[in-house]
Scaffold this active site. Structure first.
Site, PDB file in Angstrom:
ATOM      1  N   GLU A   1      18.693  12.120  55.501  1.00 18.16           N
ATOM      2  CA  GLU A   1      17.518  12.990  55.561  1.00 18.16           C
ATOM      3  C   GLU A   1      16.937  13.248  54.178  1.00 18.16           C
ATOM      4  O   GLU A   1      15.717  13.298  53.998  1.00 18.16           O
ATOM      5  CB  GLU A   1      17.883  14.316  56.255  1.00 18.16           C
ATOM      6  CG  GLU A   1      16.681  15.175  56.530  1.00 18.16           C
ATOM      7  CD  GLU A   1      16.941  16.291  57.556  1.00 18.16           C
ATOM      8  OE1 GLU A   1      17.927  16.193  58.311  1.00 18.16           O
ATOM      9  OE2 GLU A   1      16.154  17.235  57.589  1.00 18.16           O
TER      10      GLU A   1
ATOM     11  N   SER B   1      11.888  14.927  60.690  1.00 19.13           N
ATOM     12  CA  SER B   1      12.772  13.907  60.161  1.00 19.13           C
ATOM     13  C   SER B   1      13.204  13.016  61.319  1.00 19.13           C
ATOM     14  O   SER B   1      13.451  13.502  62.417  1.00 19.13           O
ATOM     15  CB  SER B   1      14.005  14.567  59.533  1.00 19.13           C
ATOM     16  OG  SER B   1      15.066  13.637  59.486  1.00 19.13           O
TER      17      SER B   1
ATOM     18  N   LYS C   1      22.710  21.773  72.804  1.00 21.96           N
ATOM     19  CA  LYS C   1      23.353  20.483  72.535  1.00 21.96           C
ATOM     20  C   LYS C   1      23.719  19.778  73.840  1.00 21.96           C
ATOM     21  O   LYS C   1      23.843  18.563  73.884  1.00 21.96           O
ATOM     22  CB  LYS C   1      24.613  20.686  71.688  1.00 21.96           C
ATOM     23  CG  LYS C   1      24.322  21.103  70.255  1.00 21.96           C
ATOM     24  CD  LYS C   1      23.944  19.919  69.383  1.00 21.96           C
ATOM     25  CE  LYS C   1      23.369  20.394  68.057  1.00 21.96           C
ATOM     26  NZ  LYS C   1      22.714  19.315  67.317  1.00 21.96           N
TER      27      LYS C   1
ATOM     28  N   GLU D   1      17.589   8.568  75.271  1.00 22.11           N
ATOM     29  CA  GLU D   1      17.671   7.711  74.077  1.00 22.11           C
ATOM     30  C   GLU D   1      19.061   7.765  73.433  1.00 22.11           C
ATOM     31  O   GLU D   1      19.387   6.931  72.605  1.00 22.11           O
ATOM     32  CB  GLU D   1      16.571   8.040  73.069  1.00 22.11           C
ATOM     33  CG  GLU D   1      16.521   9.457  72.553  1.00 22.11           C
ATOM     34  CD  GLU D   1      15.665  10.397  73.406  1.00 22.11           C
ATOM     35  OE1 GLU D   1      15.627  10.230  74.645  1.00 22.11           O
ATOM     36  OE2 GLU D   1      15.049  11.318  72.827  1.00 22.11           O
TER      37      GLU D   1
ATOM     38  N   GLU E   1      20.652  17.961  74.603  1.00 23.65           N
ATOM     39  CA  GLU E   1      20.470  16.855  73.663  1.00 23.65           C
ATOM     40  C   GLU E   1      21.347  15.662  74.037  1.00 23.65           C
ATOM     41  O   GLU E   1      20.885  14.513  74.048  1.00 23.65           O
ATOM     42  CB  GLU E   1      20.814  17.327  72.247  1.00 23.65           C
ATOM     43  CG  GLU E   1      20.682  16.242  71.201  1.00 23.65           C
ATOM     44  CD  GLU E   1      21.056  16.737  69.801  1.00 23.65           C
ATOM     45  OE1 GLU E   1      20.181  16.790  68.938  1.00 23.65           O
ATOM     46  OE2 GLU E   1      22.228  17.083  69.578  1.00 23.65           O
TER      47      GLU E   1
ATOM     48  N   GLU F   1      15.130  10.128  53.129  1.00 25.96           N
ATOM     49  CA  GLU F   1      13.842  10.099  53.825  1.00 25.96           C
ATOM     50  C   GLU F   1      12.865  11.071  53.157  1.00 25.96           C
ATOM     51  O   GLU F   1      11.699  10.740  52.919  1.00 25.96           O
ATOM     52  CB  GLU F   1      14.088  10.531  55.284  1.00 25.96           C
ATOM     53  CG  GLU F   1      12.891  10.484  56.203  1.00 25.96           C
ATOM     54  CD  GLU F   1      13.234  11.019  57.610  1.00 25.96           C
ATOM     55  OE1 GLU F   1      14.263  11.720  57.759  1.00 25.96           O
ATOM     56  OE2 GLU F   1      12.460  10.746  58.545  1.00 25.96           O
TER      57      GLU F   1
ATOM     58  N   CYS G   1      17.794  18.757  63.201  1.00 28.03           N
ATOM     59  CA  CYS G   1      19.161  18.856  63.723  1.00 28.03           C
ATOM     60  C   CYS G   1      19.298  19.870  64.850  1.00 28.03           C
ATOM     61  O   CYS G   1      20.318  19.915  65.511  1.00 28.03           O
ATOM     62  CB  CYS G   1      20.177  19.115  62.620  1.00 28.03           C
ATOM     63  SG  CYS G   1      19.528  19.986  61.229  1.00 28.03           S
TER      64      CYS G   1
ATOM     65  N   CYS H   1      23.219  28.209  63.377  1.00 26.62           N
ATOM     66  CA  CYS H   1      24.168  27.858  64.436  1.00 26.62           C
ATOM     67  C   CYS H   1      25.272  28.895  64.614  1.00 26.62           C
ATOM     68  O   CYS H   1      25.823  29.032  65.713  1.00 26.62           O
ATOM     69  CB  CYS H   1      24.799  26.511  64.155  1.00 26.62           C
ATOM     70  SG  CYS H   1      23.573  25.230  63.899  1.00 26.62           S
TER      71      CYS H   1
END
Ligand code: SF4
Ligand code: SF4
Ligand code: FES
Lengths: 173, 670
Positions: free
Chosen positions: B280, B320, B359, B367, B362, B283, B300, B504
């Site tokens: 990251e 990102s 999560k 994908e 996710e 990037e 994230c 978190c």
């Protein structure tokens, strides 16, 4: 912004209805605080609040759809199911109840093929509802057909009234 | 000297020191007034009527909604108040489904705790409610309306902290309920699965959805090798499940307990957090050098990603492209562990242990399931891990600490502080600043990006270039920043977004905090953990270097892209109907025209388009040949307004384009 064009008639066709939803939103300048009058105006067009239209209103006003749904379900004035072209409101307040409103209700239901759950005829011509009190106790029992109050009703008279409307509608087509 | 203003509470003078309401004052005097609907972080609702106090000369009032005034005399526990409170609780209990022993909230249920505390021993009222179906459509949350006490906490969190409003009050009187839009299921609306509503819900009406059964099954399947990855925030909260004071760092005992449950290996999500930092930050430096796609948003947090997909399609290129540490771990583990452990890919089961309910969503994104096989097979929350340890009868407090497995368990402090709001930014700075300046950092800590505020800023000047960072938690704050970016008035380069309060560590999968101090203690503990580790910068992690050499190749290279990066797509918020604009149902015989009236297209003028198209259809009396409808979000928002004519999706549509396509479609039809 003020609406310049005159309001289309209540029985406007589909595209006109949607156009007028847009006009309503414009008239209230897309203000979230005007949600209730907006829903009222929308209901005047569609005779109920279709889910898709409520979602559209939510999007346009930038309020969560759950809030629009909350407001629409809070006020009994709003209908979430489509209503028939003619709305029959039978009063079942104390006075009307004592003066035998229930037999009228039963007769109308039998005649229109409706029951407690199904309140609108499949041809979308009639919706039958009971209301708590129309405030016309001296005239009990009372049946309201659209905006007109019919007093001292009997089961037979009520059925006749309905038939008259139906014949009128049929000859109009 | 001016006499200090006080309120007399049960005969004691208590000074007023900026308290906003009597409740805060009473609690300062160490009297724990019962409440359901009061949370210091939320607006005041005053509906539960439990916080009553007797104010002399005024009568019985709600403490949460009465500001303190000098000289007030109040009593907190008169006979009358006790009676009212008990009746209130009895009324709540009468309608509450009493399946307490099997309710996952049981140990943390405020309703139970208050009934016990106030000595309610029987309920004299009969239930009014018909049982409603339980909604388990969401991958993250179970909604059991039969346990709801209508305190509205969930409604306010979702509105005020997350700025979403996915659930709200509907109907009224005895029918009143908290519902998603149009009474749909939670899985079919704009909910981003953050779970904060469940964290605030005092009862079992909203709870995280468990995946414990599947994990037990895998653990008992001799063919399977089950490995765990543990997110940073879990280690400083797990012991709260066993009654310890918040903030205890239990990494070693946690590893021991997970092994005792039958896991073959225990790894650390901090390892892939280190990997995330490198990908990251690289990037980011590239974008900064080229001056493109700035600001860069972090990616994230899966609740934030879903939020961005639903509300900010035009900003998706700014996210990102890095997968979250959880998903980086999944794809890396499934790539390298089968060979290392001598199992087939399909027999390796990756279980993540996360502080987070989003999560779970996710891990289910298509994908992240190449060829239909998920990279992360199960997601357990901290709470669920606690329950499994309890179920297995392990004495957690007495466990001998064990160490994490290598190589995917080796981590630096940078990977650990990911669990705190500001942690990702700090970890990225520890890499990027060193890279830009070309020499090792003197100090690894960046206190400028730490803190509790929901919207913080920091700026750094490196070699004459300024880098401006925004750090937000709570999506309502993210909205403020994203709107600025959209309007082109932000000068940020990097924006860190976490959905949960404090990052978190405040995730909805964590043990239910006993008081406001829990989150603070967890945050502190993570920074301590970083201090106590030998390494603090992701680039110093020798196993990361090795991992690039042996498996991934170049940073940001082709394999890295395949394993560690992802893409985003617009997402419609509600599943739902289209608005028919003509009379009658759609007919296959007519040409179908759908104009997107979702937010993005709406802004770009789809209303005008609709108008023009319906007018065109009417003008040429095509009503019998064409159906025009408004639909909600064609998931092409970035390129709106979108019009679909037959099968053709027209982007950046204008009336001319649409008319031409419609005429063509009509010609074909004939
Ligand atoms: S999970 Fe989060 S987004 Fe979904 S309803 Fe609850 S608070 Fe709102
Ligand atoms: S679901 Fe929970 S938080 Fe929401 S109103 Fe009901 S009891 Fe309160
Ligand atoms: S806490 Fe005051 S009314 Fe609920």
């Amino acid at each position: 912004m003020e609406l310049t064009q005159s309001r289309p008639p209540a029985a406007a066709s589909g595209p006109d209805k949607f156009d007028s939803v847009c006009a309503i939103l414009e008239r209230y300048s897309y203000q979230p605080a005007k949600l209730i009058p907006i829903l009222q105006a929308v209901q005047n067009e569609y005779r109920y609040l279709p889910e898709g239209v409520m979602t559209y209103v939510a999007t346009a006003l930038k309020v969560p759809p759950a809030r629009v749904f909350g407001v629409a379900t809070f006020y009994t004035y709003f209908a979430l199911e489509p209503k028939g072209k003619h709305v029959l409101r039978l009063c079942d307040g104390t006075a009307c109840h004592v003066k035998q409103s229930i037999p009228i209700l039963e007769a109308l239901r039998r005649h229109l093929g409706l029951d407690e759950k199904n309140k609108t005829t499949p041809d979308m011509l009639f919706t039958l509802d009971t209301v708590a009190c129309l405030g016309a106790c001296g005239l009990a029992p009372v049946l309201m057909v659209d905006d007109v109050v019919h007093s001292r009703m009997t089961p037979a008279a009520a059925v006749k009234l309905v038939d008259k409307i139906r014949t009128r509608e049929q000859s109009a087509n | 000297m001016i006499k200090q203003a006080t309120v007399t509470i049960d005969g004691r003078d208590v000074p007023i020191e900026g308290e906003r309401n009597l409740l805060e004052l009473v609690r300062k005097a160490h009297i724990e007034l019962p409440t359901f609907c009061y949370h210091s972080e939320l607006s005041i609702y005053g509906a539960c009527r439990l916080c009553l106090v007797q104010v002399e000369g005024r009568g019985i009032m709600g403490a949460c909604s009465t500001p303190p005034e000098p000289g007030m005399q109040i009593r907190t526990s008169t006979l009358e108040i006790r009676e009212i409170r008990r009746i209130t609780l009895e009324l709540l209990l009468a309608n509450h489904e009493g399946s307490c022993p099997t309710c996952t909230k049981s140990a943390d249920c405020k309703l139970q705790a208050l009934a016990r505390r106030l000595g309610v021993e029987k309920v004299r009222f009969k239930a009014l409610h018909q049982p409603a179906p339980v909604d388990d459509s969401s991958p993250s949350i179970i909604r059991d309306p039969n346990k709801c006490v209508l305190c509205g906490d969930c409604v306010r969190v979702c509105n005020e902290i997350q700025g979403i409003g996915a659930i709200d009050f509907a109907y009224r009187g005895s029918q009143a309920a908290v519902l998603p839009a149009f009474g749909k299921n939670l899985g079919d609306v704009e909910c981003v699965n953050c779970g904060q509503c469940a964290a605030f819900c005092p009862t079992g009406a909203l709870t995280p959805k468990p995946e414990i059964e599947g994990v037990w099954k895998a653990l008992n399947d001799p063919k399977k090798k089950v490995v765990a990855q543990i997110a940073p925030a879990v280690r400083v909260a797990l012991s709260e499940c066993f009654g310890a004071t918040p903030g205890e760092d239990t990494t070693g005992r946690m590893v021991a307990a997970i092994k005792a449950l039958g896991f073959a290996a225990v790894y650390d999500t901090s390892f892939t957090a280190d990997l995330t930092v490198i990908e990251e930050a690289t990037e980011f430096l590239q974008r900064k050098t080229k001056g493109e796609r700035l600001p860069q948003f972090t990616s994230c947090c899966p609740a934030w990603v879903k939020y961005a997909e639903q509300y900010y399609p035009e900003l998706l290129p700014n996210l990102s492209s890095c997968k979250s540490p959880q998903q980086m771990f999944g794809s890396l583990a499934k790539d390298i562990l089968p060979k290392q452990m001598g199992v087939m890919r399909q027999d390796l089961v990756v279980v993540s242990i996360m502080p987070c309910t989003a999560k779970k969503f996710e891990a289910r994104r298509p994908e992240f399931a190449p060829d239909g096989e998920r990279d992360v097979d199960f997601v357990l929350t901290t709470q669920e891990l606690g329950r499994m340890i309890q179920e297995a009868g392990l004495d957690f407090r007495a466990m001998e600490p064990e160490s994490l497995d290598m190589p995917l368990g080796f981590h630096t402090g940078a990977g650990v502080i990911f669990g705190n709001s500001g942690g990702v930014s700090e970890a990225v700075l520890r890499y990027a600043v060193e890279k830009v300046l070309g020499k090792p950092l003197d100090k690894v800590d960046f206190p400028q990006v730490r803190g509790e505020g929901g919207l913080r800023e920091a700026a750094f000047t490196l070699n004459g270039t300024t880098v401006k960072i925004a750090i937000v938690h709570g999506l309502a704050n993210a909205k403020i920043v994203a709107d600025k970016v959209k309007a082109g008035v932000s000068d940020y380069d990097l924006i860190e977004v976490m959905t949960c309060p404090g990052g978190c560590i405040g995730g909805a999968g964590q043990p239910v905090p006993k008081n406001g101090q829990s989150r603070r203690a967890r945050t502190r503990s993570l920074y301590e953990n970083d201090k106590n580790l030998p390494l603090h910068k992701s680039q110093d992690n020798p196993f990361i270097t090795q991992c690039y050499e042996r498996h991934i190749g170049e940073v940001g290279g082709e394999k890295a892209h395949h394993l560690l990066h992802t893409h985003y797509q617009n997402r419609r918020r509600l599943s739902g109907p289209e608005i028919p604009l003509g009379e009658g149902p759609a007919s296959a015989a007519r040409v179908q025209v759908k104009v997107c009236a979702g937010t993005a297209c709406f802004v770009r003028g789809s209303q005008k388009l609709l108008h023009a198209l319906t007018a065109y259809v009417e003008e040429r009396s095509l009503q019998n040949a064409v159906d025009v409808r408004a639909n909600f979000c064609s998931e092409q928002c970035g390129n709106g307004p979108t019009v679909i004519i037959g099968e053709d999706v027209l982007q950046h549509c204008t009336f001319e384009i649409a008319r031409e396509a419609l005429d063509q479609a009509l010609a074909v039809q004939k």
